[in-house]
Design a protein around this motif. Structure first.
Motif, mmCIF file in Angstrom:
data_model
loop_
_atom_site.group_PDB
_atom_site.id
_atom_site.type_symbol
_atom_site.label_atom_id
_atom_site.label_comp_id
_atom_site.label_asym_id
_atom_site.label_seq_id
_atom_site.Cartn_x
_atom_site.Cartn_y
_atom_site.Cartn_z
ATOM 1 N N LEU A 168 41.315 38.054 45.663
ATOM 2 C CA LEU A 168 40.629 37.727 44.404
ATOM 3 C C LEU A 168 39.124 37.626 44.653
ATOM 4 O O LEU A 168 38.327 38.120 43.864
ATOM 5 C CB LEU A 168 41.144 36.404 43.848
ATOM 6 N N THR A 172 36.905 40.434 42.789
ATOM 7 C CA THR A 172 35.942 40.017 41.758
ATOM 8 C C THR A 172 34.530 40.393 42.192
ATOM 9 O O THR A 172 33.685 40.743 41.372
ATOM 10 C CB THR A 172 36.031 38.500 41.452
ATOM 11 N N ILE A 195 42.495 31.345 37.020
ATOM 12 C CA ILE A 195 43.641 32.013 37.677
ATOM 13 C C ILE A 195 44.940 31.646 36.963
ATOM 14 O O ILE A 195 45.785 32.508 36.688
ATOM 15 C CB ILE A 195 43.751 31.580 39.162
ATOM 16 N N ARG A 289 44.860 42.358 40.621
ATOM 17 C CA ARG A 289 44.905 40.899 40.726
ATOM 18 C C ARG A 289 45.641 40.411 41.986
ATOM 19 O O ARG A 289 45.144 39.611 42.725
ATOM 20 C CB ARG A 289 45.541 40.327 39.442
ATOM 21 N N ASP A 290 46.813 40.908 42.220
ATOM 22 C CA ASP A 290 47.649 40.339 43.267
ATOM 23 C C ASP A 290 48.340 41.367 44.150
ATOM 24 O O ASP A 290 48.874 41.007 45.179
ATOM 25 C CB ASP A 290 48.755 39.498 42.608
#
Ligand code: HEM
Length: 461
Positions: A168, A172, A195, A289-290
């Motif tokens: 993250l 970002t 989050i 994201r993940d």
């Protein structure tokens, strides 16, 4: 509908396949029995074993009625290649995905087809270009911070949330131009509300995908409130990007200053429509994201249980001494690449494409197919890559025009983190007796995390 049924049949015939077997519905009208069984399997974290059982029972391609719509499940490489490459223009995902995320986002790269999709793809291309991917300098800082968070006294740690923070922070950084800095302890609390809200947005999306055309039934105030939180935060990044573009008259000063492409800034050079920018950036942030964190966590889940693989990996990495870990050095580490490939074999959810009918491709089913991978298909066996050069039988990032644009970035970043890790730690031991179980959410997250004990190397020379 008829045309598409004919089209599906044509594809199947082209590949010498029979008409798909039909799931024996108790409710032939809406297929609610199947829908409920799927929901229950997901609730009990049994979605993968259930999917495996269905393929074993009804064949590698079978048909269901999913809330009144014909859906073809397939794990056959020929069908996947046909839909995503050979006959790419005859299929689209916009009808299935369009509107599903509103009011979270509207149009973006992974919700559209045709010209808008081509435009979005062109927009993200420079960010994922080879030269940017090879720029590992900015990841180094985040990995150093991760190591600062790991215990030095041999106590237990869960790597999964830490990898989530790591990616993250780095994503970002290059998507918004500003890192969330979750690995700096004093920043974490502040970002956690974002989050949590973002994850709840994804949870709601998963629910809406399952509801399909019945998604108007989805009424959830918490979902709407979470969307609000995410929008407020992302809008701040958007304001900044637009302001910088205006201040510099759209010059490349921004990229120069940041020493790399920042996706949002690149997008803001093309359009300054704030709603458009929000949708575009969210649809890239969402898959980012993940997924990388989970892919790497799952590799560590295995490594903690397979000391002989870890040892071999470490021997290879240590051959390079303290040399700087560059794109080229990492590519030359064969065993490390095999370990990551083997990790990729386990990953990623199925994906949908539809044109009247829906095709749901199971990468997981394909990657576990014994007819392709042999009797040990379900085992973690990096050595198999010595021989294998699969094309459409190994598609963790899919293939064809819609292939994941971040593939090289993900592979390079994961290789970098893995190599840094094995340099730093002599051993890694699992302290969790549970087998890997898929958590109940989009993506391949381990339900029980990756709880390990790490033994630091005294010296790696
Ligand atoms: C292990 C990590 C990852 C895997 C296995 C993966 C895999 C995939 C797959 C299979 C698709 C196509 C299926 C679909 O449309 O849903 C896809 C699409 C996409 N991925 Fe990834 N991905 C990963 C990480 C990322 C990251 C980190 C980003 C961005 C920062 C990203 C951005 C995208 C985008 C924008 C698309 C849509 C492409 C299009 O529709 O043209 N992915 N990814």
């Amino acid at each position: 509908m008829w045309t598409v049924s004919l089209f599906v049949s044509t594809i199947l015939k082209q590949h010498g396949c029979e008409e798909p077997r039909k799931y024996p519905h108790k409710d032939p009208l809406l297929g609610l029995d199947y829908w409920r069984a799927q929901r229950e399997a997901a609730q009990k974290s049994q979605w993968l074993p259930t999917s495996k059982r269905l393929f074993a029972k009804y064949g590698k391609t079978y048909e269901v009625n999913n809330l009144g719509q014909r859906m073809i499940h397939t794990m056959e490489p020929q069908n996947i290649q046909s839909v995503w490459a050979t006959n790419f223009n005859s299929w689209g995902l916009q009808p299935l995905r369009e509107g599903i995320a509103v009011p979270f986002f509207n149009h973006g790269i992974n919700t559209t087809d045709g010209d808008f999709w081509r435009h979005s793809r062109a927009l993200v291309r420079p960010t994922f270009a080879r030269i940017e991917v090879a720029n590992l300098g900015f990841l180094e800082k985040h990995v150093d911070r991760l190591f600062d968070q790991l215990p030095i006294d041999g106590s237990t740690t869960d790597l999964q949330p830490l990898f989530s923070c790591l990616f993250l922070d780095s994503s970002t950084d290059f998507l918004f131009g500003e890192s969330m800095n979750l690995l700096l302890p004093d920043q974490r609390q502040e970002c956690m509300s974002f989050i949590k809200a973002f994850d709840y947005c994804l949870y709601g999306l998963g629910h809406r995908v399952r509801l399909g055309s019945l998604r108007f039934l989805h009424r959830d105030k918490r979902w709407l409130a979470s969307i609000q939180v995410v929008h407020e935060q992302v809008d701040q990044y958007i304001e900044k990007a637009i302001r910088s573009i205006r201040d510099t008259n759209g010059s490349d000063e921004l990229a120069k200053k940041a020493d790399r492409y920042v996706l949002l800034n690149e997008m803001a050079k093309q359009t300054q429509d704030k709603l458009d920018l929000r949708s575009q950036i969210l649809t890239v942030f969402m898959p980012g994201r993940d997924s990388t964190a989970h892919a790497l966590s799952n590799v560590f889940h295995v490594l903690a249980r397979r000391p002989e693989v870890y040892k071999k990996l470490r021997e290879e990495v240590l051959l390079h001494g303290d040399a700087k870990l560059t794109f080229e050095t990492l590519r030359s580490m064969k065993y490390l690449q095999w370990v990551l490939n083997e990790g990729g074999k386990d990953g990623k959810s199925p994906i949908y494409v539809r044109k009247g009918d829906t095709v749901m491709a199971s990468m997981w089913g394909l990657h576990q197919d014994r007819d392709i991978w042999g009797e040990d298909a379900a085992e973690f066996n990096p050595e198999r890559w010595h021989e294998m050069k699969p094309i459409w039988t190994f598609v963790p990032f899919l293939g064809g025009p819609r292939t994941c644009p971040a593939q090289q970035l993900v592979l390079t970043q994961n290789a970098y983190v893995l190599a840094r890790f094995v340099r730093e730690f002599e051993r890694i031991e699992s302290i969790d007796p549970n087998p890997w179980t898929k958590a109940r959410r989009i993506g391949f997250q381990s339900k029980f995390g990756v709880k390990v004990k790490l033994v630091r190397a005294v010296s790696h020379n």
